[in-house]
Design a protein around this motif. Sequence first.
Motif, short mmCIF file in Angstrom:
data_model
loop_
_atom_site.label_atom_id
_atom_site.label_comp_id
_atom_site.label_asym_id
_atom_site.label_seq_id
_atom_site.Cartn_x
_atom_site.Cartn_y
_atom_site.Cartn_z
N ILE A 124 0.85 -1.21 0.00
CA ILE A 124 0.00 0.00 0.00
C ILE A 124 0.88 1.26 0.00
N PHE A 125 2.08 1.10 0.61
CA PHE A 125 3.05 2.20 0.69
C PHE A 125 3.31 2.85 -0.67
N TYR A 126 3.40 2.04 -1.75
CA TYR A 126 3.80 2.56 -3.06
C TYR A 126 2.80 3.56 -3.65
N PHE A 127 1.58 3.56 -3.14
CA PHE A 127 0.63 4.56 -3.63
C PHE A 127 0.20 5.53 -2.53
N HIS A 128 0.19 5.05 -1.29
CA HIS A 128 -0.23 5.91 -0.17
C HIS A 128 0.76 7.08 -0.01
N VAL A 129 2.04 6.80 -0.03
CA VAL A 129 3.04 7.86 0.19
C VAL A 129 3.09 8.86 -1.00
N PRO A 130 3.12 8.38 -2.26
CA PRO A 130 3.08 9.35 -3.36
C PRO A 130 1.84 10.26 -3.34
N VAL A 131 0.70 9.71 -2.97
CA VAL A 131 -0.53 10.52 -2.89
C VAL A 131 -0.37 11.56 -1.79
N ALA A 132 0.20 11.15 -0.65
CA ALA A 132 0.38 12.08 0.48
C ALA A 132 1.35 13.19 0.10
N GLU A 133 2.45 12.82 -0.57
CA GLU A 133 3.44 13.85 -0.92
C GLU A 133 2.89 14.78 -2.00
N ALA A 134 2.07 14.24 -2.89
CA ALA A 134 1.41 15.10 -3.90
C ALA A 134 0.49 16.09 -3.19
#
Lengths: 254, 78
Positions: free
Chosen positions: A72-82
């Motif tokens: 889940i990290f691979y999409f959760h973190v990019p979305v958060a940083e965006a």
Amino acid sequence: MRLVWIRAAIVGAVVLTTVAFLLAFFVAAPAPFGEVRIPAAQVSGAQLGPNQPVGVEGDNMVFLRWDMGQKIFYFHVPVAEASFLVFLFAAVYGGLFLAKRDRKWDTRSRIAMEVTLFFVLLTMVTGVIWTKWAWGVWWQWEPRLTTYFIMTLLVVAYFVLRNSVEDEERRATYAAVFAIVAFIDAPISFLITRVLPSTHPVVFKSGGLDGWQLATFIIAQLGMLLFGFAVYELRLHEERLGERLEVLKNSLGG
Amino acid sequence: MNPVLEQIYSLVVPSAPYIIVAYALIWVALFGYVFFVSLRLGRIETQMSVLEDTMARRDKTAGAVKAAAEADDAESAS
């Protein structure tokens, strides 16, 4: 012409996120999640494949347990940083409005906030899904989650504020000031896990990503940023067309 | 079953619903957002072209009326 670039950006974002999705499940190694001990007599060397033991304890062989939920990290973190980055743009555009008093900056700030809200909600939902899997609870009042929750409330409050002021000039001014002040929470939320004790993972503090994991993360991050840019531009294009439509309607009516 | 694989699958299966929901949600939300914005954009573009046509027709009619009036004036002057 502008629409062609926006469509190209959307296609680019789809390609990058799809590549990241495939890499996350087929190439990037899962993260270890504790250890498991299995009697050596039950372990057949030929069947082990890549899952080699990391040690021996008495009659048991020690293996790493792999955590699939970490994907889940691979999409959760990019979305958060965006969400942090688009929020920064909303605050900067708010500042430009206050400095230049040009309505176009207010429109840009509002659209950036709208995209921020979208990313913030996705971050919250994917975050609680991961929390439920990893910690066994849907929510925990720890520093990162709490400050990010405050950020979510601030972004929602921005739209409540806009809808509660009728005068356009005052609305734009209040919204710009609010966007700038609300943005203060973003760096606090981003950095708090590095300052205060927190149960939220800090992946880059310990340098915990190997080559493919890092590549997957970067591709997903680029895809998500490109998506944010494309949606922002698409909304801006829609807004401008809407304004032109109003002008046309008024000139016909007149 | 191989005990190692059994251990691995015992971790994969319970986490699967969470992973599937998280990924599905992100993809559905991303595409849903783009879809609805595109839909609204399409609607605005349709309205724009209808209005632009109406204005062009009105200008054309106004031009024809003006030309007729000018011709009429010229005829009465002669």
